[in-house]
Every structure is written in C-alpha cells, then in structure tokens.
Design a protein around this motif. Sequence first.
Motif, PDB file in Angstrom:
ATOM      1  N   PRO A  47     -22.110 -94.871 -49.714  1.00 32.66           N
ATOM      2  CA  PRO A  47     -22.378 -96.066 -48.914  1.00 32.66           C
ATOM      3  C   PRO A  47     -21.477 -96.061 -47.684  1.00 32.66           C
ATOM      4  N   GLY A  48     -21.989 -96.586 -46.557  1.00 33.70           N
ATOM      5  CA  GLY A  48     -21.245 -96.513 -45.303  1.00 33.70           C
ATOM      6  C   GLY A  48     -19.836 -97.048 -45.382  1.00 33.70           C
ATOM      7  N   GLY A  49     -19.684 -98.226 -45.999  1.00 33.48           N
ATOM      8  CA  GLY A  49     -18.356 -98.819 -46.083  1.00 33.48           C
ATOM      9  C   GLY A  49     -17.384 -97.939 -46.828  1.00 33.48           C
ATOM     10  N   LEU A  50     -17.812 -97.380 -47.967  1.00 34.94           N
ATOM     11  CA  LEU A  50     -16.932 -96.546 -48.769  1.00 34.94           C
ATOM     12  C   LEU A  50     -16.568 -95.272 -48.024  1.00 34.94           C
ATOM     13  N   ALA A  51     -17.550 -94.639 -47.381  1.00 36.11           N
ATOM     14  CA  ALA A  51     -17.278 -93.404 -46.653  1.00 36.11           C
ATOM     15  C   ALA A  51     -16.228 -93.626 -45.574  1.00 36.11           C
ATOM     16  N   ALA A  52     -16.319 -94.736 -44.872  1.00 35.04           N
ATOM     17  CA  ALA A  52     -15.358 -95.011 -43.816  1.00 35.04           C
ATOM     18  C   ALA A  52     -14.029 -95.509 -44.363  1.00 35.04           C
ATOM     19  N   VAL A  53     -14.066 -96.215 -45.490  1.00 39.10           N
ATOM     20  CA  VAL A  53     -12.854 -96.763 -46.088  1.00 39.10           C
ATOM     21  C   VAL A  53     -11.841 -95.679 -46.396  1.00 39.10           C
ATOM     22  N   LEU A  54     -12.327 -94.523 -46.853  1.00 34.92           N
ATOM     23  CA  LEU A  54     -11.425 -93.449 -47.247  1.00 34.92           C
ATOM     24  C   LEU A  54     -10.650 -92.878 -46.056  1.00 34.92           C
ATOM     25  N   GLY A  55     -11.098 -93.179 -44.850  1.00 34.41           N
ATOM     26  CA  GLY A  55     -10.349 -92.768 -43.665  1.00 34.41           C
ATOM     27  C   GLY A  55      -9.099 -93.583 -43.426  1.00 34.41           C
ATOM     28  N   ALA A  56      -8.833 -94.542 -44.286  1.00 32.28           N
ATOM     29  CA  ALA A  56      -7.648 -95.397 -44.115  1.00 32.28           C
ATOM     30  C   ALA A  56      -6.348 -94.628 -44.247  1.00 32.28           C
ATOM     31  N   ILE A  57      -6.403 -93.432 -44.843  1.00 29.70           N
ATOM     32  CA  ILE A  57      -5.164 -92.650 -44.977  1.00 29.70           C
ATOM     33  C   ILE A  57      -4.735 -92.026 -43.659  1.00 29.70           C
ATOM     34  N   GLN A  58      -5.589 -92.064 -42.638  1.00 31.24           N
ATOM     35  CA  GLN A  58      -5.304 -91.348 -41.397  1.00 31.24           C
ATOM     36  C   GLN A  58      -3.994 -91.774 -40.722  1.00 31.24           C
ATOM     37  N   PRO A  59      -3.732 -93.081 -40.529  1.00 34.05           N
ATOM     38  CA  PRO A  59      -2.461 -93.450 -39.877  1.00 34.05           C
ATOM     39  C   PRO A  59      -1.238 -92.958 -40.636  1.00 34.05           C
ATOM     40  N   LEU A  60      -1.278 -93.002 -41.968  1.00 31.58           N
ATOM     41  CA  LEU A  60      -0.134 -92.540 -42.747  1.00 31.58           C
ATOM     42  C   LEU A  60       0.044 -91.033 -42.619  1.00 31.58           C
ATOM     43  N   LEU A  61      -1.051 -90.284 -42.562  1.00 31.59           N
ATOM     44  CA  LEU A  61      -0.953 -88.840 -42.385  1.00 31.59           C
ATOM     45  C   LEU A  61      -0.336 -88.491 -41.037  1.00 31.59           C
ATOM     46  N   VAL A  62      -0.713 -89.232 -39.994  1.00 26.96           N
ATOM     47  CA  VAL A  62      -0.128 -89.002 -38.674  1.00 26.96           C
ATOM     48  C   VAL A  62       1.373 -89.277 -38.703  1.00 26.96           C
ATOM     49  N   MET A  63       1.783 -90.353 -39.385  1.00 26.08           N
ATOM     50  CA  MET A  63       3.210 -90.664 -39.505  1.00 26.08           C
ATOM     51  C   MET A  63       3.958 -89.557 -40.239  1.00 26.08           C
ATOM     52  N   VAL A  64       3.337 -89.023 -41.299  1.00 24.67           N
ATOM     53  CA  VAL A  64       3.973 -87.943 -42.063  1.00 24.67           C
ATOM     54  C   VAL A  64       4.156 -86.707 -41.188  1.00 24.67           C
ATOM     55  N   LEU A  65       3.132 -86.351 -40.398  1.00 25.10           N
ATOM     56  CA  LEU A  65       3.241 -85.198 -39.514  1.00 25.10           C
ATOM     57  C   LEU A  65       4.327 -85.401 -38.455  1.00 25.10           C
ATOM     58  N   ALA A  66       4.349 -86.588 -37.857  1.00 25.83           N
ATOM     59  CA  ALA A  66       5.359 -86.869 -36.835  1.00 25.83           C
ATOM     60  C   ALA A  66       6.769 -86.837 -37.417  1.00 25.83           C
ATOM     61  N   TRP A  67       6.912 -87.283 -38.657  1.00 25.32           N
ATOM     62  CA  TRP A  67       8.225 -87.281 -39.306  1.00 25.32           C
ATOM     63  C   TRP A  67       8.634 -85.889 -39.761  1.00 25.32           C
ATOM     64  N   ALA A  68       7.707 -85.164 -40.412  1.00 20.30           N
ATOM     65  CA  ALA A  68       8.045 -83.861 -40.995  1.00 20.30           C
ATOM     66  C   ALA A  68       8.231 -82.781 -39.935  1.00 20.30           C
ATOM     67  N   VAL A  69       7.433 -82.810 -38.864  1.00 25.15           N
ATOM     68  CA  VAL A  69       7.473 -81.733 -37.868  1.00 25.15           C
ATOM     69  C   VAL A  69       8.273 -82.129 -36.632  1.00 25.15           C
ATOM     70  N   ASP A  70       8.040 -83.336 -36.134  1.00 28.31           N
ATOM     71  CA  ASP A  70       8.704 -83.758 -34.896  1.00 28.31           C
ATOM     72  C   ASP A  70      10.023 -84.474 -35.141  1.00 28.31           C
ATOM     73  N   GLY A  71      10.299 -84.833 -36.399  1.00 28.26           N
ATOM     74  CA  GLY A  71      11.543 -85.545 -36.704  1.00 28.26           C
ATOM     75  C   GLY A  71      11.555 -86.972 -36.224  1.00 28.26           C
ATOM     76  N   ARG A  72      10.356 -87.563 -36.023  1.00 27.82           N
ATOM     77  CA  ARG A  72      10.276 -88.952 -35.563  1.00 27.82           C
ATOM     78  C   ARG A  72       9.868 -89.832 -36.728  1.00 27.82           C
ATOM     79  N   SER A  73      10.813 -90.615 -37.219  1.00 29.50           N
ATOM     80  CA  SER A  73      10.495 -91.524 -38.313  1.00 29.50           C
ATOM     81  C   SER A  73       9.904 -92.812 -37.744  1.00 29.50           C
ATOM     82  N   PRO A  74       8.864 -93.342 -38.362  1.00 25.86           N
ATOM     83  CA  PRO A  74       8.231 -94.557 -37.832  1.00 25.86           C
ATOM     84  C   PRO A  74       9.098 -95.789 -38.060  1.00 25.86           C
ATOM     85  N   ALA A  75       8.889 -96.781 -37.209  1.00 24.08           N
ATOM     86  CA  ALA A  75       9.565 -98.060 -37.443  1.00 24.08           C
ATOM     87  C   ALA A  75       9.065 -98.652 -38.761  1.00 24.08           C
TER      88      ALA A  75
END
Length: 305
Positions: free
Chosen positions: A108-136
Amino acid sequence: MAQSYYLELKISYKVMSTTISLPYWRDVMLTAVAPAIWGSTYIVTSELLPPDRPFTAALIRALPAGLLLLLFTRQMPARRDWWRLLVLGALNIGIFQALLFVAAYRLPGGLAAVLGAIQPLLVMVLAWAVDGRSPAQTTLWSAVAGMFGMAVLLLSPQTVFEPVGIAAAVLGATCMAAGVWLTRRWQLDLPLLPLTGWQLVVGGLMLAPVAWLADAPLPPLGRVEWAAYAYLSLAGALLAYALWFRGVARLPTVAVASLGLLSPLTAVVLGWVLLSQSITGTALLGLLIVLVSVFAVQWTTAHSK
C-alpha cells in the motif's frame, strides 16, 4: 549609552536573522515539492499503470526526463567527475527508482513510503561516522520522533506486510540517504540542470537492461496510461529531481533528508482522499508527529547554521 548599544545589537541580530531565514525557508518549501510529488508515485503506479512492470516504470520515469535536460543544457561533466556521476546516478536514480517501484507495486502507498522514515537517521549516521559531524540533540530527537510517527502509521490493523516490498522500501531509503550525503559531500562541478540530467540518464541506462530482461513487454497503452507515464517522468523526475538537487546544494544534508518524510504523508493523504482509505485516530496522531518532526528538524538546522 550601554543600553542603546545593546539595543542596536539586538536590532542588528534580528535583521540579520530575518535576512538569513527567509531564503532558507524558501529553499525548504521548494525542496519539499519533490517528496510531495514522489508521494503521489504510489497511487499513480497502483491505480493507473499496467501491472507488474516496476523496472519499466522506473526506466520510463528516468531516461526521457534526463535526455530532455541534456538536450536543453548540452554540458558535459569534467573527466574527473565521471566515476562519481556513475555512483550518484546509481544511488539516486537507478537503484533507488527500481526499488521504489518494486515497493509501490507490492505495498500500500502509505506503507511503502513510511519505511523511508529511516532516511534522516541514516544521513546523520553517515555524517557522524565518516565526516565526524555529530548532530545537535534536538535535530536527532526530532528525526527519531519522525520515525516514531511513521511507526504509528505502520502498525495500523490494515497494514499488509509483504517481505519483498518491505525490503525494497528499506533498501531504497538507504540508497537515497547515501545519494543525498554523497551529492552534498562531493559537490560536482556541474550546474543544477546538467547534474540532474546526467544522473537521470545514467540511472535510466542502468535500468534499461533490467527492464528488458525482468519485465513483460508493455501492452497497448491508452490515454490514461500515457498521461500517467508522462506525469511520472516530467513531474516525478525532471521537476522533482531538479528541485531536490537544488535543495541538496543549498540546505544542510539532514534537513533535506527529513523532508523525505513528506512523501509518506502525501501518499497517505492521497489514499484517504482518492481511494477512501481510512485514517484512524492513531494514524492521525502519527501524521501530526511526522509534521512536527519535519518542522523541528528544519528549525533546529536553520538555527545551527
């Protein structure tokens, strides 16, 4: 006299803050158009396209739009940027679009898009692990709240769990997170429209053999199907990706990624309005949490610049 000096400082700060914030919020609003358009992909795919042809739909969405942009801009990338362009085209377009349509056909459309909610956290993890930038802390917890809001929607009684669709949605979100992070990190020496066009062409060419081998040939198309494919290509690829990459270049990476949560909101609202899909009190709470989360991430990143 000291009081007058502090008053001048306060006025100067307010003027400067307003000057900075207005362009920032304009960029946020324009970037937000992209995930809102992508949220409509699910209902267009499930209701208007020929069934069971996810890779063909992804190919038709990406390649014509990319070719149009390249014909219009006629600008080649620098030789040193080619390998990076191949990586970005694969992550942002080729792999992501293939997984997006697999999820759209199976969930269902809502469910398919809902699973994309992890995207902001993944970006934060990449910025922290590789760039050394911890989020506020406020930004981090706002993103967590958005994921919680998506979970509230996900756990509704009407949810249909289809393993392949769920895996495709999660992997698609991971690809897009990596693509957003790398696009901002590498900053290729290309203007916005050629950058968008080349990524769409690269991704489309990657999809072509997969669509040829994996999907059945298209049946004769009617006006509705032609219009649906045209919408997916012109609005869902050409316009949406141009606005998205514009936002990636101008906004903090986490702020851009959090706007991706507007995609499930659009999908759920369209399902409610056009398909009479019910939204329970719990789901409404989830929607509200997500909206607050998106605004909070934008607000905290704007004030941490």
